[in-house]
Write a protein that holds these residues in place. Structure first.
Motif, PDB file in Angstrom:
ATOM      1  N   LYS A  17     -25.410 -24.907 -11.022  1.00  0.00           N
ATOM      2  CA  LYS A  17     -27.250 -24.689 -10.855  1.00  0.00           C
ATOM      3  C   LYS A  17     -27.091 -23.559  -9.981  1.00  0.00           C
ATOM      4  N   HIS A  18     -25.868 -23.261  -8.730  1.00  0.00           N
ATOM      5  CA  HIS A  18     -26.441 -22.655  -8.061  1.00  0.00           C
ATOM      6  C   HIS A  18     -25.337 -21.526  -8.126  1.00  0.00           C
ATOM      7  N   THR A  40     -37.754 -27.687  -4.223  1.00  0.00           N
ATOM      8  CA  THR A  40     -38.620 -28.971  -4.171  1.00  0.00           C
ATOM      9  C   THR A  40     -37.655 -29.878  -4.180  1.00  0.00           C
ATOM     10  N   HIS A  41     -36.448 -30.173  -4.299  1.00  0.00           N
ATOM     11  CA  HIS A  41     -35.682 -31.634  -4.332  1.00  0.00           C
ATOM     12  C   HIS A  41     -34.651 -31.045  -3.489  1.00  0.00           C
ATOM     13  N   ALA A  42     -34.362 -30.711  -2.009  1.00  0.00           N
ATOM     14  CA  ALA A  42     -33.651 -29.983  -1.336  1.00  0.00           C
ATOM     15  C   ALA A  42     -32.303 -30.536  -1.070  1.00  0.00           C
ATOM     16  N   GLY A  43     -32.153 -31.898  -1.151  1.00  0.00           N
ATOM     17  CA  GLY A  43     -31.086 -32.633  -1.097  1.00  0.00           C
ATOM     18  C   GLY A  43     -30.913 -32.710   1.168  1.00  0.00           C
ATOM     19  N   GLY A 108     -25.255 -27.025  -0.466  1.00  0.00           N
ATOM     20  CA  GLY A 108     -26.418 -27.269  -1.470  1.00  0.00           C
ATOM     21  C   GLY A 108     -26.915 -26.508  -1.170  1.00  0.00           C
ATOM     22  N   SER A 109     -27.878 -26.207  -2.396  1.00  0.00           N
ATOM     23  CA  SER A 109     -29.015 -25.306  -2.758  1.00  0.00           C
ATOM     24  C   SER A 109     -30.164 -24.635  -1.095  1.00  0.00           C
ATOM     25  N   GLU A 127     -37.815 -32.623   0.967  1.00  0.00           N
ATOM     26  CA  GLU A 127     -37.168 -33.646   0.731  1.00  0.00           C
ATOM     27  C   GLU A 127     -37.525 -35.257   1.000  1.00  0.00           C
ATOM     28  N   THR A 128     -37.841 -36.076   0.247  1.00  0.00           N
ATOM     29  CA  THR A 128     -38.435 -37.338   0.832  1.00  0.00           C
ATOM     30  C   THR A 128     -37.669 -38.626   1.228  1.00  0.00           C
ATOM     31  N   GLU A 129     -36.410 -38.730   1.110  1.00  0.00           N
ATOM     32  CA  GLU A 129     -35.549 -39.578   1.161  1.00  0.00           C
ATOM     33  C   GLU A 129     -35.522 -39.208   2.818  1.00  0.00           C
ATOM     34  N   ASP A 152     -44.282 -34.657  -0.695  1.00  0.00           N
ATOM     35  CA  ASP A 152     -43.170 -34.885  -2.541  1.00  0.00           C
ATOM     36  C   ASP A 152     -43.597 -33.810  -3.352  1.00  0.00           C
ATOM     37  N   ALA A 153     -42.117 -33.535  -4.373  1.00  0.00           N
ATOM     38  CA  ALA A 153     -41.803 -32.122  -5.060  1.00  0.00           C
ATOM     39  C   ALA A 153     -42.751 -31.692  -5.445  1.00  0.00           C
ATOM     40  N   ASP A 173     -34.868 -29.419  -9.082  1.00  0.00           N
ATOM     41  CA  ASP A 173     -33.775 -29.992  -9.026  1.00  0.00           C
ATOM     42  C   ASP A 173     -34.214 -31.326  -9.141  1.00  0.00           C
TER      43      ASP A 173
HETATM   44  C1  LIG Z   1     -30.100 -33.354  -7.020  1.00  0.00           C
HETATM   45  S1  LIG Z   1     -30.298 -33.826  -5.882  1.00  0.00           S
HETATM   46  C2  LIG Z   1     -30.460 -32.598  -4.584  1.00  0.00           C
HETATM   47  C3  LIG Z   1     -30.179 -31.376  -4.738  1.00  0.00           C
HETATM   48  C4  LIG Z   1     -30.021 -29.966  -3.779  1.00  0.00           C
HETATM   49  N1  LIG Z   1     -31.497 -29.101  -4.538  1.00  0.00           N
HETATM   50  C5  LIG Z   1     -28.855 -28.923  -4.347  1.00  0.00           C
HETATM   51  O1  LIG Z   1     -28.937 -28.528  -5.552  1.00  0.00           O
HETATM   52  O2  LIG Z   1     -28.751 -28.929  -3.140  1.00  0.00           O
HETATM   53  C6  LIG Z   1     -32.164 -34.549  -5.572  1.00  0.00           C
HETATM   54  C7  LIG Z   1     -32.693 -34.861  -4.216  1.00  0.00           C
HETATM   55  O3  LIG Z   1     -34.204 -34.838  -4.370  1.00  0.00           O
HETATM   56  C8  LIG Z   1     -35.201 -35.805  -3.316  1.00  0.00           C
HETATM   57  N2  LIG Z   1     -36.104 -36.283  -3.983  1.00  0.00           N
HETATM   58  C9  LIG Z   1     -36.320 -37.431  -5.068  1.00  0.00           C
HETATM   59  N3  LIG Z   1     -37.632 -37.222  -5.591  1.00  0.00           N
HETATM   60  C10 LIG Z   1     -38.511 -36.411  -4.849  1.00  0.00           C
HETATM   61  C11 LIG Z   1     -39.260 -35.861  -4.825  1.00  0.00           C
HETATM   62  N4  LIG Z   1     -40.556 -36.153  -5.357  1.00  0.00           N
HETATM   63  N5  LIG Z   1     -39.691 -35.105  -3.514  1.00  0.00           N
HETATM   64  C12 LIG Z   1     -39.021 -35.030  -3.386  1.00  0.00           C
HETATM   65  N6  LIG Z   1     -37.609 -34.785  -2.947  1.00  0.00           N
HETATM   66  C13 LIG Z   1     -37.141 -35.799  -3.667  1.00  0.00           C
HETATM   67  C14 LIG Z   1     -34.148 -37.017  -3.830  1.00  0.00           C
HETATM   68  O4  LIG Z   1     -33.500 -38.174  -1.976  1.00  0.00           O
HETATM   69  C15 LIG Z   1     -32.257 -36.216  -3.345  1.00  0.00           C
HETATM   70  O5  LIG Z   1     -31.725 -35.694  -2.532  1.00  0.00           O
END
Ligand SMILES: C[S@@+](CC[C@H](N)C(=O)[O-])C[C@H]1O[C@@H](n2cnc3c(N)ncnc32)[C@H](O)[C@@H]1O
Length: 290
Positions: A17-18, A40-43, A108-109, A127-129, A152-153, A173
């Motif tokens: 991915k990276h 959208t799902h940053a981590g 990460g990304s 990031e929702t968490e 939310d993504a 992601d």
């Molecule tokens: C696979 S990880 C992301 C890894 C990151 N993209 C990277 O490559 O370093 C997915 C992340 O999405 C977050 N997540 C889950 N559902 C989500 C949502 N609906 N909207 C935003 N973030 C969300 C999770 O908490 C998690 O941290």
């Protein structure tokens, strides 16, 4: 939600991915015109490979760990260079090259996007968490170009597209821990593309449930978005049911250089990352240019 990326950071799937992400950003940066990145799902942004989570699975050792010890041709080294330089920046000199110099951290990304963009570019990270988001805010630091959102993504795809720059990359992601994630992703892409048809979209997915992957491919074919490239990277030459056998990426509107670059670089990474020492890479157009 149980998913924690800290268990998987730097594994083969992150590497694939990276590397794709870094190649797209390198291309976008060739023109002066500003662009936007929506992740959208940053981590958490930065992962401690010597921390409890990463040590428990040790997944990174067969991912970034294996890459740092491998030999590559000059052409492959050049394609990997921007991403590898960034990994090196977060570690002491020589880290990851042998047992005496372990790799400490993996970006990460969001941090890849932050590093491979210019002053005129803008970054949005969702990031929702809450705990993960706090870690991300800390990792991103003070950067007027970047915003970390608790959004939310799937809502962000509606709320933040098209970007005012009318140029950019959307990385999608999801954690794939809930049923229906493939469908949500295909639907999210279709809606996003209606709002921002010229954007580059990069979608990551696991190759584990082969029937779900096939249904996803068919759904994307029905969506009929021109210039949809599918990349499949298998870490086993024979897929096993319900075992993570590889990962895929769908890239919409890829830079014209991307498919050739990825054929070169992912073919070199396959034997390094594959659990059977062989692996397999396939690139195909789900929908070619109109
Ligand atoms: C696979 S990880 C992301 C890894 C990151 N993209 C990277 O490559 O370093 C997915 C992340 O999405 C977050 N997540 C889950 N559902 C989500 C949502 N609906 N909207 C935003 N973030 C969300 C999770 O908490 C998690 O941290």
């Amino acid at each position: 939600m149980n998913y924690r990326h800290s268990f998987h950071a730097g594994n083969f799937a992150d590497v694939v991915k990276h590397v794709v992400l870094a190649r797209i950003l390198a291309y976008l940066g060739q023109k002066d015109a500003p662009f936007r990145v929506l992740d959208t799902h940053a981590g958490a942004g930065l992962y401690d490979l010597q921390g409890e989570d990463a040590r428990r699975t040790g997944e990174w050792e067969a991912g970034i760990g294996a890459v740092l010890r491998a030999e590559f041709s000059p052409a492959v080294r050049e394609l990997l260079a921007p991403w590898r330089a960034l990994v090196a920046e977060f570690n002491p000199p020589g880290a990851g090259t042998d047992d005496a110099h372990p790799l400490g951290r993996y970006p990460g990304s969001p941090l890849i996007a932050q590093a491979l963009t210019r002053p005129q570019d803008r970054l949005l990270f969702c990031e929702t968490e809450p705990g993960v988001r706090r870690a991300l805010e800390e990792a991103v630091g003070r950067d007027a170009r970047a915003k970390v959102l608790p959004m939310d993504a799937w809502q962000a795809l509606g709320a933040h597209l098209p970007p005012k720059e009318r140029r950019g990359l959307v990385l999608i992601d999801p954690p794939f821990e809930q049923p229906g994630e493939f469908h949500r992703m295909a639907e999210g892409l279709e809606n996003a593309h209606k709002r921002f048809a010229t954007g580059i979209y990069a979608l990551w997915y696991p190759i584990k449930d082969v029937r779900a992957v096939d249904a996803f491919r068919r759904e994307l074919e029905r969506a009929h978005i021109p210039k949809t490239l599918n990349i499949q990277f298998d870490i086993r030459s024979v897929r096993q049911a319900d075992t993570l056998s590889g990962c895929g990426m769908v890239v919409v509107n890829p830079p014209f250089t991307l498919a050739d670059e990825l054929r070169t670089v992912l073919s070199a990474l396959a034997p390094v990352l594959a659990s059977d020492g062989v692996g397999r890479v396939r690139l195909s157009w789900l929908i070619p240019e109109r």
